[in-house]
Design an enzyme around this catalytic site. Sequence first.
Site, PDB file in Angstrom:
ATOM      1  CB  THR A 164      -0.641   0.000   1.314  1.00  0.00           C
ATOM      2  OG1 THR A 164      -1.761  -1.123   1.149  1.00  0.00           O
ATOM      3  CG2 THR A 164      -1.508   1.188   1.510  1.00  0.00           C
ATOM      4  CB  VAL A 194     -12.951  -2.286   3.419  1.00  0.00           C
ATOM      5  CG1 VAL A 194     -12.201  -1.026   3.360  1.00  0.00           C
ATOM      6  CG2 VAL A 194     -13.926  -2.096   2.065  1.00  0.00           C
ATOM      7  CG  ASP A 218      -4.893  -0.350   7.002  1.00  0.00           C
ATOM      8  OD1 ASP A 218      -5.004  -1.024   6.140  1.00  0.00           O
ATOM      9  OD2 ASP A 218      -3.814   0.345   7.394  1.00  0.00           O
ATOM     10  CB  THR A 267       2.015  -0.407   4.429  1.00  0.00           C
ATOM     11  OG1 THR A 267       2.000  -1.483   3.616  1.00  0.00           O
ATOM     12  CG2 THR A 267       3.187  -0.490   5.069  1.00  0.00           C
TER      13      THR A 267
HETATM   14  N1  ASP Z   1      -2.935  -2.209   4.474  1.00  0.00           N
HETATM   15  C1  ASP Z   1      -3.661  -2.825   3.246  1.00  0.00           C
HETATM   16  C2  ASP Z   1      -5.030  -3.545   3.671  1.00  0.00           C
HETATM   17  O1  ASP Z   1      -5.187  -4.164   4.601  1.00  0.00           O
HETATM   18  C3  ASP Z   1      -2.662  -3.788   2.889  1.00  0.00           C
HETATM   19  C4  ASP Z   1      -1.364  -3.443   2.493  1.00  0.00           C
HETATM   20  O2  ASP Z   1      -0.747  -2.464   3.184  1.00  0.00           O
HETATM   21  O3  ASP Z   1      -0.882  -3.807   1.595  1.00  0.00           O
HETATM   22  O4  ASP Z   1      -5.829  -3.592   2.741  1.00  0.00           O
END
Ligand code: ASP
Length: 328
Positions: free
Chosen positions: A188, A217, A219, A239
């Site tokens: 992310t 969904v 964070d 992330t």
């Molecule tokens: N934080 C993101 C989620 O949980 C995933 C990620 O950081 O890749 O959707």
Amino acid sequence: MQRRKFLKNSTTAAAAVISVPFINSCQEEVTIPKKLAKTIRPIAICTWNFENATAKAWQVLKEGGSSLDAVQQGAMIEEADVNNQTVGVGGRPDRDGNVTLDACIMDKDGNCGAVLAMQNIASPVSVARKVMEETPHVMLAGKGAEKFAYEQGFEKTNLLTEQSKKEWLEWKKTSQYKPIINIENHDTIGILAIDKKGDISGACTTSGMGYKYAGRVGDSPIIGAGLFVDNEIGAATATGVGEEVVRTVGSFLIVELMRQGKSPQEACEEGVKRIMAKNKDRTDFQIGFIAINKNGETGGYCIQPGFTYRTYSEEGHIDNSSMSFLKG
Ligand code: ASP
């Protein structure tokens, strides 16, 4: 060379732990970092090694653009990169084969917008900004978000690339939902910036966990969890496994810890430790936080090795991959 720069940054951060309490406009006592002799601004900072994003944000900032434009344009670079399988076009689909995108954006005045589980639109961060600026709402989800995007002139785009489709079909053979640390579930982009005027904004955009349940969904589009900005204090973004970040309202927590006088680095470390305190028996997941305070000092911390963050300021374009992590 990079290591030297990183150490220099850490020294600057240490010097700024001295802080002063004051009463703000809401009559609360807050502690903001004492102004440094040299405030670092403008500056852009982002999760992972998305150097094209920070480079774009820096270009906007250097030319006198707002931090809001900088974070949006930085995030858009990754959304448009078909080779990045965790953000925007080319993102990994959910287990039904649909790419669903989440994003949010927040400005210096606490205005914010978000889209959740939106399909067929290449730049969710741009739609999030439209939600913020053109509607009385903060979040639009699913079909409603997509319909709104078309009304705002966004084009329908196929987000599933051949590569992501091929990998999904392979995954379907076993259909085992076991995200791999730093690979399947991460990348992310959370991006924070301070412009020449000293105003702070942030954005966060993702395709979420690969092969997630349809409608899941995390964070990233949730203000307070994946992103939070307080122009008086600083900003933070996250992330990693979103469920854990939501449980601690991670980014808000980190900004509040800075409000209490912690440096960005100390605040990120405390945020990660709070998450681990709730997951004593788990070692199999990654969370990374990055933060910036009003002085332009930065920090980042994560559970597992492998995370990094980028900063771009007059001091140069720095990959902080020598950062520390919890499971060292
Ligand atoms: N934080 C993101 C989620 O949980 C995933 C990620 O950081 O890749 O959707």
